[in-house]
Design a protein around this motif. Structure first.
Motif, mmCIF file in Angstrom:
data_model
loop_
_atom_site.group_PDB
_atom_site.id
_atom_site.type_symbol
_atom_site.label_atom_id
_atom_site.label_comp_id
_atom_site.label_asym_id
_atom_site.label_seq_id
_atom_site.Cartn_x
_atom_site.Cartn_y
_atom_site.Cartn_z
ATOM 1 N N PHE A 116 0.849 -1.198 0.000
ATOM 2 C CA PHE A 116 0.000 0.000 0.000
ATOM 3 C C PHE A 116 0.881 1.244 0.000
ATOM 4 O O PHE A 116 2.065 1.198 0.357
ATOM 5 C CB PHE A 116 -0.949 -0.009 1.202
ATOM 6 N N ASP A 117 0.286 2.337 -0.415
ATOM 7 C CA ASP A 117 0.960 3.635 -0.425
ATOM 8 C C ASP A 117 1.116 4.096 1.026
ATOM 9 O O ASP A 117 0.114 4.367 1.699
ATOM 10 C CB ASP A 117 0.109 4.628 -1.231
ATOM 11 N N PRO A 118 2.346 4.203 1.533
ATOM 12 C CA PRO A 118 2.528 4.524 2.948
ATOM 13 C C PRO A 118 2.155 5.954 3.315
ATOM 14 O O PRO A 118 2.067 6.284 4.499
ATOM 15 C CB PRO A 118 4.028 4.288 3.174
ATOM 16 N N TYR A 119 1.938 6.797 2.313
ATOM 17 C CA TYR A 119 1.587 8.188 2.583
ATOM 18 C C TYR A 119 0.074 8.420 2.569
ATOM 19 O O TYR A 119 -0.394 9.487 2.962
ATOM 20 C CB TYR A 119 2.262 9.104 1.560
ATOM 21 N N ALA A 120 -0.686 7.438 2.120
ATOM 22 C CA ALA A 120 -2.146 7.528 2.062
ATOM 23 C C ALA A 120 -2.717 7.124 3.416
ATOM 24 O O ALA A 120 -2.682 5.955 3.793
ATOM 25 C CB ALA A 120 -2.699 6.637 0.945
ATOM 26 N N LEU A 121 -3.239 8.066 4.162
ATOM 27 C CA LEU A 121 -3.594 7.819 5.558
ATOM 28 C C LEU A 121 -4.800 6.912 5.723
ATOM 29 O O LEU A 121 -4.857 6.124 6.670
ATOM 30 C CB LEU A 121 -3.823 9.154 6.267
ATOM 31 N N ARG A 122 -5.764 7.002 4.834
ATOM 32 C CA ARG A 122 -6.920 6.112 4.952
ATOM 33 C C ARG A 122 -6.500 4.658 4.769
ATOM 34 O O ARG A 122 -6.948 3.772 5.497
ATOM 35 C CB ARG A 122 -7.989 6.481 3.912
ATOM 36 N N ASN A 123 -5.614 4.419 3.807
ATOM 37 C CA ASN A 123 -5.113 3.061 3.597
ATOM 38 C C ASN A 123 -4.327 2.560 4.796
ATOM 39 O O ASN A 123 -4.439 1.397 5.204
ATOM 40 C CB ASN A 123 -4.231 3.010 2.344
ATOM 41 N N ALA A 124 -3.498 3.443 5.356
ATOM 42 C CA ALA A 124 -2.712 3.054 6.527
ATOM 43 C C ALA A 124 -3.622 2.688 7.695
ATOM 44 O O ALA A 124 -3.395 1.689 8.391
ATOM 45 C CB ALA A 124 -1.766 4.185 6.915
ATOM 46 N N HIS A 125 -4.643 3.490 7.927
ATOM 47 C CA HIS A 125 -5.579 3.204 9.017
ATOM 48 C C HIS A 125 -6.252 1.850 8.814
ATOM 49 O O HIS A 125 -6.360 1.042 9.746
ATOM 50 C CB HIS A 125 -6.635 4.309 9.095
#
Length: 230
Positions: A116-125
């Motif tokens: 996943f894109d580590p800068y995309a916060l929704r994905n990280a959550h």
């Protein structure tokens, strides 16, 4: 949202899945397409081809993956999961991932991986707080194109083995400015964060959470733990 999640079968469903994939990601270049025949091959050879269908039978979510092995570890690799815009935020993504986990278990896999894109916060959550996955590797320009940094996560298919992001110290975290949707939106901050992530993973650390420290809307903290603790 009331949906039915199941394996997709037949050319009509595989074609609908390929179409949804292109629409959600906005792909128009044929090089980034997904063919129904590939989905057929995956479906019939131990891969996962799973859809979420609404009450009217329309496809509102889709994921696919395949079996893989690295250094003797057999796992299921989830290549992509997409949810139609109207269904996003309704829990469809979680249902797809758990259905995919069930397919993985049937093949004998004990873990599932994806990037996943580590800068995309929704994905990280979603990956850390919702699923409890663990970031095990950083891939700079993962797809050999600028702007495609990715973190590889591993998801233990036994819930007892999943990481918990609770109880970490800000002194041990990587803290950076953040907007509503993305960490480090400014180029200088992004370059600094990238270097920090590369260094932490190179030192054998694992990423287990991306949180707003003390609810601060202007910052996020990347929580790391030693690799053997993940």
């Amino acid at each position: 949202m009331d949906v039915t999640v199941r394996d997709l079968d037949g050319i009509a469903e595989w074609t609908a899945a390929a179409r949804l994939y292109r629409e959600v990601f906005g792909y128009t270049d044929p090089a980034f397409g997904l063919t129904p025949r590939l989905l057929a091959a995956l479906r019939r050879n131990g891969g996962s081809v799973i859809g979420a269908l609404g009450e009217d039978g329309a496809l509102v979510g889709f994921c696919f993956g395949f079996s893989a092995v690295e250094d003797g570890e057999f796992y299921h690799y989830s290549q992509a999961a997409v949810v139609a815009p109207a269904a996003q935020g309704s829990g469809v993504g979680r249902l797809l991932k758990h259905a995919q986990a069930a397919v993985a278990r049937r093949t004998g896999a004990r873990t599932m991986r994806w990037t996943f894109d580590p800068y995309a916060l929704r994905n990280a959550h979603f990956n850390f707080a919702v699923l409890g996955a663990t970031g095990i590797r950083f891939g700079a320009d993962f797809y050999d194109e600028p702007g495609t940094d990715r973190v590889l996560v591993s998801w233990d298919l036994d819930p007892a083995g999943r990481a918990s992001p609770a109880g970490f110290s800000l002194a041990e975290a990587v803290v950076v400015a953040a907007g509503e949707r993305f960490a480090a939106p400014e180029p200088a901050d992004r370059a600094w964060l990238r270097r920090e992530l590369v260094a932490r993973f190179a030192a054998g650390r694992h990423l287990v959470g991306v949180v707003r420290p003390d609810g601060d809307p202007a910052r996020v903290a990347y929580q790391f733990r030693p690799g053997d603790a993940a």
